[in-house]
Design a protein around this motif. Structure first.
Motif, PDB file in Angstrom:
ATOM      1  N   TYR A 121      -5.427 -10.528  -3.189  1.00 52.35           N
ATOM      2  CA  TYR A 121      -4.798  -9.486  -4.113  1.00 52.35           C
ATOM      3  C   TYR A 121      -5.597  -8.295  -4.004  1.00 52.35           C
ATOM      4  O   TYR A 121      -4.967  -7.008  -4.378  1.00 52.35           O
ATOM      5  N   GLN A 122      -6.940  -8.263  -3.744  1.00 52.43           N
ATOM      6  CA  GLN A 122      -7.617  -7.111  -3.483  1.00 52.43           C
ATOM      7  C   GLN A 122      -7.190  -6.264  -2.271  1.00 52.43           C
ATOM      8  O   GLN A 122      -6.965  -4.922  -2.300  1.00 52.43           O
ATOM      9  N   TRP A 123      -6.967  -6.979  -1.224  1.00 50.84           N
ATOM     10  CA  TRP A 123      -6.648  -6.211  -0.071  1.00 50.84           C
ATOM     11  C   TRP A 123      -5.186  -5.822  -0.061  1.00 50.84           C
ATOM     12  O   TRP A 123      -5.018  -4.400  -0.126  1.00 50.84           O
ATOM     13  N   LEU A 124      -4.290  -6.232  -0.811  1.00 49.86           N
ATOM     14  CA  LEU A 124      -2.911  -5.804  -0.932  1.00 49.86           C
ATOM     15  C   LEU A 124      -2.763  -4.886  -2.155  1.00 49.86           C
ATOM     16  O   LEU A 124      -2.290  -3.643  -2.013  1.00 49.86           O
ATOM     17  N   GLY A 125      -3.790  -4.996  -3.128  1.00 50.46           N
ATOM     18  CA  GLY A 125      -3.717  -4.089  -4.343  1.00 50.46           C
ATOM     19  C   GLY A 125      -4.424  -2.868  -4.213  1.00 50.46           C
ATOM     20  O   GLY A 125      -3.874  -2.004  -4.841  1.00 50.46           O
ATOM     21  N   TYR A 126      -5.564  -2.963  -3.742  1.00 50.34           N
ATOM     22  CA  TYR A 126      -6.549  -1.588  -3.598  1.00 50.34           C
ATOM     23  C   TYR A 126      -6.773  -0.952  -2.142  1.00 50.34           C
ATOM     24  O   TYR A 126      -6.705   0.265  -2.279  1.00 50.34           O
ATOM     25  N   ALA A 127      -6.808  -1.881  -1.090  1.00 51.68           N
ATOM     26  CA  ALA A 127      -7.052  -1.060   0.230  1.00 51.68           C
ATOM     27  C   ALA A 127      -5.924  -1.110   1.080  1.00 51.68           C
ATOM     28  O   ALA A 127      -6.015  -0.464   2.121  1.00 51.68           O
ATOM     29  N   GLN A 128      -5.011  -2.119   0.992  1.00 52.67           N
ATOM     30  CA  GLN A 128      -4.249  -2.533   2.050  1.00 52.67           C
ATOM     31  C   GLN A 128      -4.705  -3.037   3.156  1.00 52.67           C
ATOM     32  O   GLN A 128      -5.727  -3.151   3.418  1.00 52.67           O
ATOM     33  N   ALA A 154      -7.233 -15.029 -10.435  1.00 54.37           N
ATOM     34  CA  ALA A 154      -7.461 -14.900  -8.834  1.00 54.37           C
ATOM     35  C   ALA A 154      -8.087 -13.587  -8.420  1.00 54.37           C
ATOM     36  O   ALA A 154      -8.732 -13.680  -7.506  1.00 54.37           O
ATOM     37  N   GLU A 155      -8.043 -12.522  -9.055  1.00 53.26           N
ATOM     38  CA  GLU A 155      -8.712 -11.264  -8.642  1.00 53.26           C
ATOM     39  C   GLU A 155     -10.207 -11.272  -8.496  1.00 53.26           C
ATOM     40  O   GLU A 155     -10.569 -10.412  -7.915  1.00 53.26           O
ATOM     41  N   ARG A 156     -10.754 -12.048  -9.409  1.00 53.87           N
ATOM     42  CA  ARG A 156     -12.211 -12.148  -9.574  1.00 53.87           C
ATOM     43  C   ARG A 156     -12.839 -10.873  -9.660  1.00 53.87           C
ATOM     44  O   ARG A 156     -13.539 -10.504  -9.020  1.00 53.87           O
TER      45      ARG A 156
END
Length: 330
Positions: free
Chosen positions: A114-121, A226-228
């Motif tokens: 979620y973090q890779w896709l939502g913030y960094a790609q 799940a984003e923690r």
């Protein structure tokens, strides 16, 4: 100057309801331009809550808080408190906090798609940061001087959000319990008298508004657990007419985003990262980088190039790693 809200009562733990600051490593996810900007400046940018990706998050927090307030309203024992604090809830908490709050979003691990896709790609970067110590909006004065110059209202510290790194609260029961504890604490005679002794009869309202807005910024729908996520909360303390204005601007698509530069102030009595690795600090702040990961979709040389960026900035003790996640579909 007003006393710190943590010290307003003589009891050992006067405000157990305030969100506790979290420690450990925060992983901040960003793209290539963000990675270069953070490492080269040794600063993060806390974005204005007005241009959050999803401002409905604050509306969610406001709803939880309102529901607990409505429950308290059912008790005839607290009529005097309801009259005193009611104006806080007559205001629109969410729009008001949007004007003040700046946020850095991060995560307590690097294995969240979620973090890779939502913030960094998936071809971006994750920067590990030590959350311990005094993180603050960057300024040129001595510690504490920013408060003296700040464009705060007449209630000083009591109207301030609870700044620092916090865990986002996802469970509805924890959200309700934190709100209920704060409201119930405010109903005690000792609490109100202590606040009034510091800043006068309106102080309880100023204090409650700030703490509720802190909670509001940390409540998130359980569907996103799940984003923690962890968040750094900070206010813009400098008004345009008083003290130096450190506000910066960046863009996201066609949107202009106001942002505050943030870093950790070096404690001369503690072992900073730069001192620990033999590098003399070149100012009062440091960026305590503890690790770097390149995304699962990056090319074969991404980690090596990230290492070159870190070395050029003097952060030579970090060996970037490649994410262990499989290649992600975009």
């Amino acid at each position: 100057m007003s006393q710190d809200p943590h010290e307003i009562l003589d009891s050992p733990n006067p405000l157990p309801v305030l969100p506790k600051l979290t420690q450990g490593t925060a992983w901040h996810f960003t793209g290539a331009a963000g990675f270069l900007g953070i490492i080269e400046s040794r600063q993060l940018l806390a974005s204005s809550a007005r241009v959050m990706n999803d401002t409905s998050e604050l509306a969610y927090g406001a709803l939880v808080i309102r529901q607990e307030w409505d429950e308290l309203n059912k008790s005839p024992l607290h009529n005097d408190v309801l009259d005193l604090l009611g104006p806080v809830f007559d205001d629109e908490l969410a729009p008001n906090v949007l004007k003040r709050l700046h946020i850095i979003s991060a995560c307590k691990g690097t294995d969240s798609m979620y973090q890779w896709l939502g913030y960094a790609q998936p071809d971006g970067y994750a920067i590990g940061l030590d959350m311990a110590g005094r993180w603050e909006a960057v300024h040129d004065g001595e510690p504490g001087e920013e408060e003296a110059q700040a464009g705060l209202d007449e209630y000083g510290y009591l109207s301030r959000l609870h700044e620092g790194w916090h865990d986002v609260i996802y469970t509805r029961e924890e959200q309700r319990a934190a709100t209920r504890a704060l409201l119930e604490w405010m109903t005690t005679i000792n609490a109100r008298h202590a606040l009034e002794r510091l800043d006068g009869p309106a102080a309880p309202r100023a204090f409650l508004r700030a703490q509720l807005q802190t909670l509001m910024a940390l409540f998130k729908d359980p569907a996103f657990e799940a984003e923690r996520e962890v968040r750094f909360l900070v206010e813009r303390h400098f008004s345009p007419g008083g003290g130096k204005d450190y506000l910066r601007f960046r863009t996201r698509g066609s949107t202009i985003i106001p942002a505050l530069p943030v870093a950790r102030r070096i404690d001369p009595d503690a072992d900073s990262l730069r001192n620990h690795y033999g590098q003399q600090p070149d100012g009062p702040y440091e960026l305590p980088v503890t690790g770097v990961e390149v995304g699962p979709n990056t090319g074969p040389w991404a980690a090596d190039i990230a290492k070159q960026v870190l070395d050029s900035a003097g952060i030579y003790w970090i060996e970037p790693q490649r994410s262990l996640l499989p290649r992600l579909a975009t």
